[in-house]
Design an enzyme around this catalytic site. Sequence first.
Site, PDB file in Angstrom:
ATOM      1  N   LYS A 177       0.830  -1.206   0.000  1.00  0.00           N
ATOM      2  CA  LYS A 177       0.000   0.000   0.000  1.00  0.00           C
ATOM      3  C   LYS A 177       0.864   1.256   0.000  1.00  0.00           C
ATOM      4  CE  LYS A 177      -2.643   2.739   3.352  1.00  0.00           C
ATOM      5  NZ  LYS A 177      -1.576   3.677   3.752  1.00  0.00           N
ATOM      6  N   ASN A 178       1.880   1.285   0.890  1.00  0.00           N
ATOM      7  CA  ASN A 178       2.657   2.522   1.037  1.00  0.00           C
ATOM      8  C   ASN A 178       3.556   2.808  -0.162  1.00  0.00           C
ATOM      9  OD1 ASN A 178       1.450   3.120   3.467  1.00  0.00           O
ATOM     10  ND2 ASN A 178       3.049   2.186   4.715  1.00  0.00           N
TER      11      ASN A 178
ATOM     12  N   ARG B 267      -4.189  10.531   2.875  1.00  0.00           N
ATOM     13  CA  ARG B 267      -2.967  11.256   3.175  1.00  0.00           C
ATOM     14  C   ARG B 267      -2.011  11.267   1.982  1.00  0.00           C
ATOM     15  NH1 ARG B 267      -0.122   8.004   6.138  1.00  0.00           N
ATOM     16  NH2 ARG B 267       2.060   8.223   5.693  1.00  0.00           N
TER      17      ARG B 267
ATOM     18  N   CYS C 152      -5.360   8.603   8.173  1.00  0.00           N
ATOM     19  CA  CYS C 152      -5.626   8.247   9.575  1.00  0.00           C
ATOM     20  C   CYS C 152      -5.126   9.349  10.480  1.00  0.00           C
ATOM     21  CB  CYS C 152      -4.889   6.956   9.942  1.00  0.00           C
ATOM     22  SG  CYS C 152      -5.544   5.501   9.143  1.00  0.00           S
TER      23      CYS C 152
ATOM     24  N   ARG D 160       0.988  15.470  11.680  1.00  0.00           N
ATOM     25  CA  ARG D 160       1.885  14.976  10.640  1.00  0.00           C
ATOM     26  C   ARG D 160       2.259  16.175   9.803  1.00  0.00           C
ATOM     27  NH1 ARG D 160       0.776   9.230   8.383  1.00  0.00           N
ATOM     28  NH2 ARG D 160      -0.828   8.454   9.739  1.00  0.00           N
ATOM     29  N   PRO D 161       3.197  16.970  10.247  1.00  0.00           N
ATOM     30  CA  PRO D 161       3.488  18.201   9.536  1.00  0.00           C
ATOM     31  C   PRO D 161       4.073  17.921   8.158  1.00  0.00           C
ATOM     32  CG  PRO D 161       5.077  17.818  11.293  1.00  0.00           C
ATOM     33  CD  PRO D 161       4.051  16.738  11.401  1.00  0.00           C
ATOM     34  N   ILE D 162       3.742  18.800   7.201  1.00  0.00           N
ATOM     35  CA  ILE D 162       4.359  18.630   5.879  1.00  0.00           C
ATOM     36  C   ILE D 162       5.436  19.694   5.682  1.00  0.00           C
ATOM     37  CG2 ILE D 162       2.397  17.446   4.795  1.00  0.00           C
ATOM     38  CD1 ILE D 162       1.685  20.153   3.507  1.00  0.00           C
ATOM     39  N   ASP D 163       5.962  20.224   6.801  1.00  0.00           N
ATOM     40  CA  ASP D 163       6.953  21.299   6.668  1.00  0.00           C
ATOM     41  C   ASP D 163       8.221  20.832   5.951  1.00  0.00           C
ATOM     42  OD1 ASP D 163       7.423  19.671   8.839  1.00  0.00           O
ATOM     43  OD2 ASP D 163       8.447  21.196  10.013  1.00  0.00           O
ATOM     44  N   GLN D 164       8.622  19.561   6.120  1.00  0.00           N
ATOM     45  CA  GLN D 164       9.836  19.096   5.436  1.00  0.00           C
ATOM     46  C   GLN D 164       9.615  18.996   3.924  1.00  0.00           C
ATOM     47  OE1 GLN D 164      12.882  18.706   7.178  1.00  0.00           O
ATOM     48  NE2 GLN D 164      11.555  19.694   8.670  1.00  0.00           N
TER      49      GLN D 164
ATOM     50  N   ASP E 290       3.966   1.022  12.041  1.00  0.00           N
ATOM     51  CA  ASP E 290       2.718   0.446  11.533  1.00  0.00           C
ATOM     52  C   ASP E 290       2.473  -0.976  12.038  1.00  0.00           C
ATOM     53  OD1 ASP E 290       1.974   2.681  10.179  1.00  0.00           O
ATOM     54  OD2 ASP E 290       2.289   1.889   8.164  1.00  0.00           O
TER      55      ASP E 290
ATOM     56  N   ILE F 246       7.811   7.080  16.837  1.00  0.00           N
ATOM     57  CA  ILE F 246       7.417   7.774  15.602  1.00  0.00           C
ATOM     58  C   ILE F 246       6.093   8.515  15.821  1.00  0.00           C
ATOM     59  CG2 ILE F 246       7.057   7.521  13.109  1.00  0.00           C
ATOM     60  CD1 ILE F 246       9.600   6.114  13.607  1.00  0.00           C
TER      61      ILE F 246
ATOM     62  N   ARG G  47      -9.247   0.667   3.681  1.00  0.00           N
ATOM     63  CA  ARG G  47      -8.315   1.593   3.032  1.00  0.00           C
ATOM     64  C   ARG G  47      -6.975   0.936   2.741  1.00  0.00           C
ATOM     65  NH1 ARG G  47      -6.245   5.574   6.367  1.00  0.00           N
ATOM     66  NH2 ARG G  47      -4.699   5.614   4.719  1.00  0.00           N
TER      67      ARG G  47
END
Length: 419
Positions: free
Chosen positions: A22-23, A92, A116, A121-125, A306, A328, A398
């Site tokens: 999936k990932n 996501r 989820c 879960r910042p997207i700053d990076q 996970d 994490i 999902r």
Amino acid sequence: MKKFSIQGGKKLSGTVTISGAKNSTVALIPAAILADEPVILEGVPNIQDVHSLIEILNMMHVKTEFNGSTLMIDPTDMVSIPMPNGKIQSLRASYYFMGALLSKFGQGVVGLPGGCFLGPRPIDQHLKGFKALGATVENEMGAMYLQTSEEGLTGTRIYFDVVSIGATINVMLASVKAKGKTIIENAAREPEIIDVATLLNNMGAKIRGAGTDVIRIEGVEEMHGCRHTIIPDRIEAGTYLAMAGAVGKEVLVQNVIVEHIEGLLAKMEEMGVPMEIGEDSVLVKETTSLKPVNVKTMPYPGFATDLQQPLTPLLLKANGESAIKDTIYPKRVKHIPELARMGAQARVESDLILLEGPCELTGAEVEASDLRAGACLVIAGLMAEGNTKISGIENILRGYDHIIEKLTDLGADIEMIEE
């Protein structure tokens, strides 16, 4: 309202074949739009996230055909349009379109990603990487407007402050067509990143070092179609292995890359689960007495975050106290109160999950708050005496391909019901 209804107490036996990851898939589908010709992905899991991504592609005039586990993506007539908010909220991984659209069209509008809820879960990076390559990023009303200058993106050195799978993949997608050389430092090393780099290289990209913490990318001008087979899903494999340890008589889990789940296998061996590890399969035999263990989740190749939830029910069978520390996602603990409803001696103390075993579980009405919590509750339901009803199953669907069929084939008593 759809629910899973599980009649517990049955021993599972037989063979289960693991689907494509999936990932990986949720990044490979956006990556495929960088080609000027059709791309064929094999081993695609039939899960809700894939159908959501296909819908997004169709809105952008990308032709798709999904047969069995083969997905054809033809971006020849693709147009750049703002990304629809609704689909993004539920998914996501749609944020990988940011890097892909920047690369292909020099612009993109993407609603903020959902998925989820496991805490922030910042997207700053991701945004740091895009800006370093020369893009401008503006946040208006919860949508990200990405734009490059006339010259397009330019290769550069990018150092991530924290190891992030999402940011590593997104910046790879953005930089494959950037002018010159891009070096990503403190990159994530997960197998899914190697999988995405392999697809991009098959399409004509020049990426070296995927799977290490330094990735080097030489920009190319165009990319072509190809065929690519997705790696097996290490989290699905780990879920069925934990389940086999918890309620299995003799279960063969096949289509597994053993190196990808060494963290989990080491813990199961430490507990005393009898296993025979083959080249691309693991046979789990019936367990009798298990030892408690302590688990600490870490970035790959450490124990996967996970897999901490799917492993939890197995720890409830051990004689004594086990502890889990998720470094994490420390807030990934919503499965614990649900297990407690089923009679588990399970509690959370300052982000540490403590489990006391062995304990007998009893069927109850529980809710899957997220994908892997759902997997945990399915295993708990199979272990429990009596009937367990799980709501929130859209979270499970999902990410787990044909879960009802796979479990039924192993001898589980599980069905989807409407209430």
